[in-house]
Structure formats: structure tokens, C-alpha cells
Design an enzyme around this catalytic site. Structure first.
Site, PDB file in Angstrom:
ATOM      1  N   THR A 196     -20.823  23.091  -7.660  1.00 52.80           N
ATOM      2  CA  THR A 196     -20.897  23.887  -6.445  1.00 52.80           C
ATOM      3  C   THR A 196     -20.268  23.099  -5.314  1.00 52.80           C
ATOM      4  OG1 THR A 196     -22.436  25.059  -4.996  1.00 52.80           O
ATOM      5  CG2 THR A 196     -23.152  22.946  -5.810  1.00 52.80           C
TER       6      THR A 196
ATOM      7  N   ARG B  53     -29.930  34.604 -13.788  1.00 52.03           N
ATOM      8  CA  ARG B  53     -30.239  33.203 -13.473  1.00 52.03           C
ATOM      9  C   ARG B  53     -29.831  32.846 -12.052  1.00 52.03           C
ATOM     10  NH1 ARG B  53     -27.170  28.239 -12.031  1.00 52.03           N
ATOM     11  NH2 ARG B  53     -28.386  26.480 -12.825  1.00 52.03           N
ATOM     12  N   VAL B  54     -30.698  32.124 -11.350  1.00 46.59           N
ATOM     13  CA  VAL B  54     -30.411  31.580 -10.024  1.00 46.59           C
ATOM     14  C   VAL B  54     -30.698  30.091 -10.076  1.00 46.59           C
ATOM     15  CG1 VAL B  54     -31.072  31.556  -7.584  1.00 46.59           C
ATOM     16  CG2 VAL B  54     -30.918  33.736  -8.817  1.00 46.59           C
ATOM     17  N   GLY B  55     -29.794  29.295  -9.576  1.00 45.84           N
ATOM     18  CA  GLY B  55     -29.967  27.850  -9.583  1.00 45.84           C
ATOM     19  C   GLY B  55     -30.480  27.315  -8.264  1.00 45.84           C
ATOM     20  N   ASP B  56     -30.197  26.061  -8.008  1.00 45.53           N
ATOM     21  CA  ASP B  56     -30.730  25.381  -6.824  1.00 45.53           C
ATOM     22  C   ASP B  56     -29.952  25.681  -5.550  1.00 45.53           C
ATOM     23  OD1 ASP B  56     -28.544  23.727  -8.061  1.00 45.53           O
ATOM     24  OD2 ASP B  56     -28.870  22.537  -6.248  1.00 45.53           O
TER      25      ASP B  56
ATOM     26  N   THR C 237     -25.970  18.827  -6.286  1.00 49.20           N
ATOM     27  CA  THR C 237     -25.097  19.537  -7.211  1.00 49.20           C
ATOM     28  C   THR C 237     -25.377  19.059  -8.625  1.00 49.20           C
ATOM     29  OG1 THR C 237     -22.790  20.130  -7.681  1.00 49.20           O
ATOM     30  CG2 THR C 237     -23.208  17.870  -7.024  1.00 49.20           C
TER      31      THR C 237
ATOM     32  N   GLY D 243     -28.763  22.646 -11.779  1.00 45.60           N
ATOM     33  CA  GLY D 243     -29.624  23.183 -10.729  1.00 45.60           C
ATOM     34  C   GLY D 243     -31.089  23.193 -11.080  1.00 45.60           C
TER      35      GLY D 243
END
Length: 324
Positions: free
Chosen positions: A184, A212-215, A235, A238
Site C-alpha cells: 500500500t 476482506r478489509v485489511g489494516d 504496510t 494487514g
């Protein structure tokens, strides 16, 4: 039982609940007032993004405007398959974008699972400034973006679609360390007033499970800042960053007196100590304090970051790493 009766019964005095300020380290109680010269720093070798942000800072723009415009450079970069337009899709072929932004006053905005909008960081800023909310998701985020005048666009480029179809033939679902399938851009800027702002934007893990959702859009995980202390961005994998609330941890460690470098290292080590499989994934942090000092640390060799300071663009900067 009333509160005072409870305290009397248990022998606890009201005065005993007051803690002397001497109990806390003095640097926690005193904000850093040092005003550095403008600086922009970003994860990975995104020197075009830091150049954009840095030049804006030198021309008197705010840190908030600089981080927004800086990360938009990569959102528009079709060759970058981890951010914005041209991002790699999930395993079902959907390009879904996540982003968040924080202003010097501590306000924040975020969008998750946003489709068909090329610049999610702009939508995140609109969430922050034009709604009472912090985060909008999915169809709601898209509807809000359209209401704000953003235009829908097919974000799945021909090259990303080809790579996805090739992946479908074997469906290997294993992130590769330091390869652009799970990275990212996170950026921090300090302007000429000494104010700090941050932004983080991504298309997430390539071929991720739908939804899905990451950090990256999570305040405290992919990005956190306190204008009295400094900021941090993360980065890599996540899920590991989310579990440690890494960026928030780094800012709190700096509040307690740690340098950005030591704070980043400790945040990485928190994950290393708790994850026996840490050799199988990468996490990396970049931090910036109010004095303009930058620190960075990661698990494995190969991570890099870029900065722009006093008219000089520095890219491919290599942080310290564990790599054990």
C-alpha cells in the site's frame, strides 16, 4: 450503594483515586513543540508521490492537502497494482479499495470495500469533513461518493484482469514477501506550521477473499497520528498490523519518549514475539515525530521508503530489519 458509600466501606478515599502527575513520565505530559521544516515521507519507493506532496508543502499548502494529493499520484498509477485504479482484484474479480485520512486536529475519515471510484482517499476526506462519521463501507460508501459528485469507473484494467485469470488456474493464496500483492502507500507530512497529517490507500491483498478489509483504512492500524507527538503508517500483511494496532502503538511509544526508530522496532517486535510464523510475512512501519525525525523498521529485508525534505527527494531508503 452510592459511590461515596462504596468508597468509605472499602476504605478507599476519594483522594486516593487522584494520581500525582509525578507518576507519569514528564514527556508524556509535555507535548513536543519543535517545529521542523516541511517533510513528506511514504512507504515503499513511491518517490513521485513524495515529490508531489513535498513540492506542495514547500509552496505553503497544508499537510492535509499534501498527503491527499500525494497518495493520489499512486491511486492514478495504472502500473501500481496495489493502489487505486488498476489495482488487483479479489478472487471473484472485484477491484475493491480501502483508504483513510487523518487531519492535524485528530479528525479522521475512511472508506472500505469501495468499488468503481478511482480516488478513495478523496472520498475518505469527504467522509471526514462532510459527515459525522469516520467510516463508510461498500454500497453505502459508493452511494455517498456518487452523491458527492464522484464518477464511477471500471477499475479492472486489461493487465490486471489477465493476471487474475492466470491466477485462477492455480489459485495459490499465499502472500509473497515484498512482492506487490499486498502492499500500500501510507504517507505522513509535516507542513510549515508544524502540523502533521496522514493518509493511507490500497486495493488490498491481491486475490483476497471477497469482502476482506485489511489494516490500511483502520485508524490506529494502518495509520495513526497525534499532532502533539507524531504519526506512523504501516504496510505489509494487514492482518498482523491490525492485531497489534501497530500505528497507534508507535505513536504512544513516542509519547513515552521513544525515538521514531525505536518505536517502529518495538511495534515490529510485538508481532514477532506473538507470531511464530513471522518469517512467512512482512510488516513494516514508518514513523515521523514533531521534530521531523523519521524512523522505520521491518521484519525482512526488501522494504523501502521515500521522503522529500528541503527540496531533496530521497527514494529507496532502506530501514533496519529483523530478518531472522
Amino acid at each position: 450503594m452510592k459511590r461515596r458509600q462504596f468508597l468509605q466501606k472499602t476504605g478507599i478515599s476519594v483522594g486516593a483515586l487522584s494520581v500525582s502527575s509525578s507518576f507519569f513520565p514528564q514527556n508524556i505530559l509535555k507535548p513536543m513543540n519543535t517545529k521542523p521544516k516541511p517533510v513528506a515521507v511514504a512507504t515503499w519507493n513511491f518517490q513521485n508521490a513524495t515529490k508531489k506532496a513535498g513540492s506542495m508543502l514547500e509552496n505553503g499548502f497544508s499537510a492535509l492537502d499534501a498527503v491527499e494529493q500525494g497518495v493520489m499520484v499512486e491511486e492514478a498509477n495504472l502500473k501500481n497494482t496495489t493502489v487505486g485504479d488498476g489495482g488487483a482484484p479479489d478472487r471473484d474479480g472485484n477491484v475493491t479499495l480501502d483508504a483513510c485520512i487523518m487531519s492535524p486536529d485528530g479528525d479522521a475519515g475512511a472508506v472500505v470495500y469501495l468499488k468503481e471510484i478511482a480516488h478513495p482517499i478523496q472520498v475518505a476526506r469527504k467522509v471526514m469533513e462532510d459527515t459525522p462519521h469516520v467510516m463508510l463501507a461498500g454500497e453505502g460508501a459508493l452511494q455517498f461518493a456518487i452523491q458527492q459528485g464522484f464518477k464511477k469507473k471500471n477499475l479492472l484494467t486489461e493487465s490486471s484482469e489477465k493476471a487474475w485469470k492466470e491466477w485462477l488456474e492455480h489459485k495459490e493464496y499465499r502472500p509473497i514477501i515484498n512482492i506487490e500483492n499486498h502492499d500500500t502507500i501510507g504517507m505522513l507530512c509535516v507542513d510549515d506550521k508544524g502540523d502533521i497529517a496522514g493518509a493511507c490507500t490500497t486495493s488490498g491483498l491481491s486475490y483476497k477473499v471477497n469482502g476482506r478489509v485489511g489494516d490500511s483504512p483502520i485508524i490506529g492500524a494502518g495509520l495513526f497520528l497525534d499532532n502533539e507527538i507524531g504519526g506512523a503508517v504501516g504496510t505489509g500483511m494487514g492482518e498482523a498490523i491490525m492485531k497489534s494496532v501497530g500505528s497507534f502503538l508507535i505513536v504512544e511509544l513516542m509519547r513515552q519518549g521513544m525515538s521514531p526508530q525505536d518505536a517502529c522496532k518495538e511495534a515490529v517486535m510485538r508481532t514477532v514475539r506473538k507470531a511464530p510464523n513471522h518469517k512467512d510475512f512482512q510488516i513494516a512501519y514508518v514513523a515521523l515525530n514533531k521534530a521531523g525525525e523519521i524512523g522505520s523498521y521491518c521484519i525482512h529485508k526488501g522494504f523501502s521508503y521515500a521522503k522529500f525534505h528541503e527540496g531533496i527527494s530521497s527514494d529507496n531508503l532502506s530501514p533496519s530489519y529483523l530478518d531472522s
